[in-house]
Design an enzyme around this catalytic site. Sequence first.
Site, PDB file in Angstrom:
ATOM      1  N   CYS A 179      30.254  24.035  49.603  1.00 37.22           N
ATOM      2  CA  CYS A 179      29.162  23.163  50.033  1.00 37.22           C
ATOM      3  C   CYS A 179      29.232  22.804  51.513  1.00 37.22           C
ATOM      4  CB  CYS A 179      29.100  21.908  49.168  1.00 37.22           C
ATOM      5  SG  CYS A 179      30.443  20.708  49.418  1.00 37.22           S
ATOM      6  N   ASP A 180      30.435  22.771  52.098  1.00 36.94           N
ATOM      7  CA  ASP A 180      30.570  22.442  53.520  1.00 36.94           C
ATOM      8  C   ASP A 180      29.724  23.358  54.400  1.00 36.94           C
ATOM      9  OD1 ASP A 180      32.763  22.024  51.827  1.00 36.94           O
ATOM     10  OD2 ASP A 180      34.223  21.994  53.431  1.00 36.94           O
ATOM     11  N   ALA A 181      29.549  24.598  53.913  1.00 37.18           N
ATOM     12  CA  ALA A 181      28.827  25.601  54.691  1.00 37.18           C
ATOM     13  C   ALA A 181      27.431  25.139  55.082  1.00 37.18           C
ATOM     14  CB  ALA A 181      28.731  26.899  53.900  1.00 37.18           C
ATOM     15  N   LEU A 182      26.852  24.227  54.288  1.00 38.26           N
ATOM     16  CA  LEU A 182      25.479  23.815  54.538  1.00 38.26           C
ATOM     17  C   LEU A 182      25.337  22.912  55.755  1.00 38.26           C
ATOM     18  CD1 LEU A 182      24.285  23.300  50.851  1.00 38.26           C
ATOM     19  CD2 LEU A 182      24.095  25.325  52.316  1.00 38.26           C
TER      20      LEU A 182
END
Length: 368
Positions: A149-152
């Site tokens: 989720c950090d990728a967002l």
Amino acid sequence: MYKSIFILLATFLLSGSVVAQKSGNEKLFKDRYIKKTMKKALDWQLENPKHELYDWTNGAFYAGVFAAYETIGSKKIWNAMYEMGEANDWKPGPRLHHADDHVICQTYIDMYRVSGEKKMIEPFVETMDKFIATPYEADGIFEKTWWWCDALFMAPPAFVKLGITLDEDKYLKLSDKLWKETYDLLYDKEHHLYARDMSYKWNEPGIEEKREANGKKIFWSRGNGWVMGGLVRVLSELPKDYPNRDFYIKNYKEMAAKIVSLQQEDGLWRSSLLDPDSYPGGEASGSGFFCYALAWGINNGILDKETYLPAVEKAWVGLNGLIQPDGHVGWCQPIGADPRKNFVADSWEVYGTGAFLLAGSEVIKLDE
């Protein structure tokens, strides 16, 4: 009659809670004080560098540095960003498809919009064209390009900023596609929160289920803070008539409502959102990103002010309580992929400072 009395009482209680949040803390909301505190935290962090300058940690930090530049307007801050860009040769990190290696480019693009120096974005354009032309190689259960989720926070704002800046729709479409893949993979429609990655999914074949001590699902505060930050940074770029804008608005509003319901009495959020009793200390980075994202929503007319302003004020008071005497942002959870990390008043990371600077840059815009 009874309905009118109830509405009047509810309004009174709400206004009272807002006053209570600021009572004795009025100075924390003064423009001069906010700028002073942001500058103190920024100066300390610049004097205490950490990690490769293109690293995701510094990508998050320099997003806050640029926000501080816009808020304070200091030439010293601009020079610090320029020195960072020159040291990096204005390049992203070395991993082509890894979202973490693109986040630093958000600052390059923001600076390009100010100075017009093409060298600031040319390497990223080359990287993006190669990204589009090169198929992603899946790795085990991590079959999607952005499986965490950090990728967002890391990549979509950079892609969208580049697309808007160059009027190139292909970058926006790519961001939409990859965000939706991550949403379908990790977004929990019951809790309106994102799992950190596939290893935190539930009822999935071949994946051992992880739960908190109270039996609830594990939702990482900073991980969801990354998503909220990514949402507002994408929404701040997209035109009002952009075809997929409503998808991001819906995701943002759902998360905002959930996040506010999980705020603790001290105004902060615990590193694990659904099991605060197991993590008694407020955590700087997740709380900073939530404060930033919620304040942005109020400032841009997307979130109801009466509902969300008390939460933002509580959060800003709480965040100021994490600033240590030397100026560094303490109580920041170390690098990790889950809530299970110990941290204390002296614990710091560059992304914690970045989150604080982003929060200050929006809190200062709130109407009196």
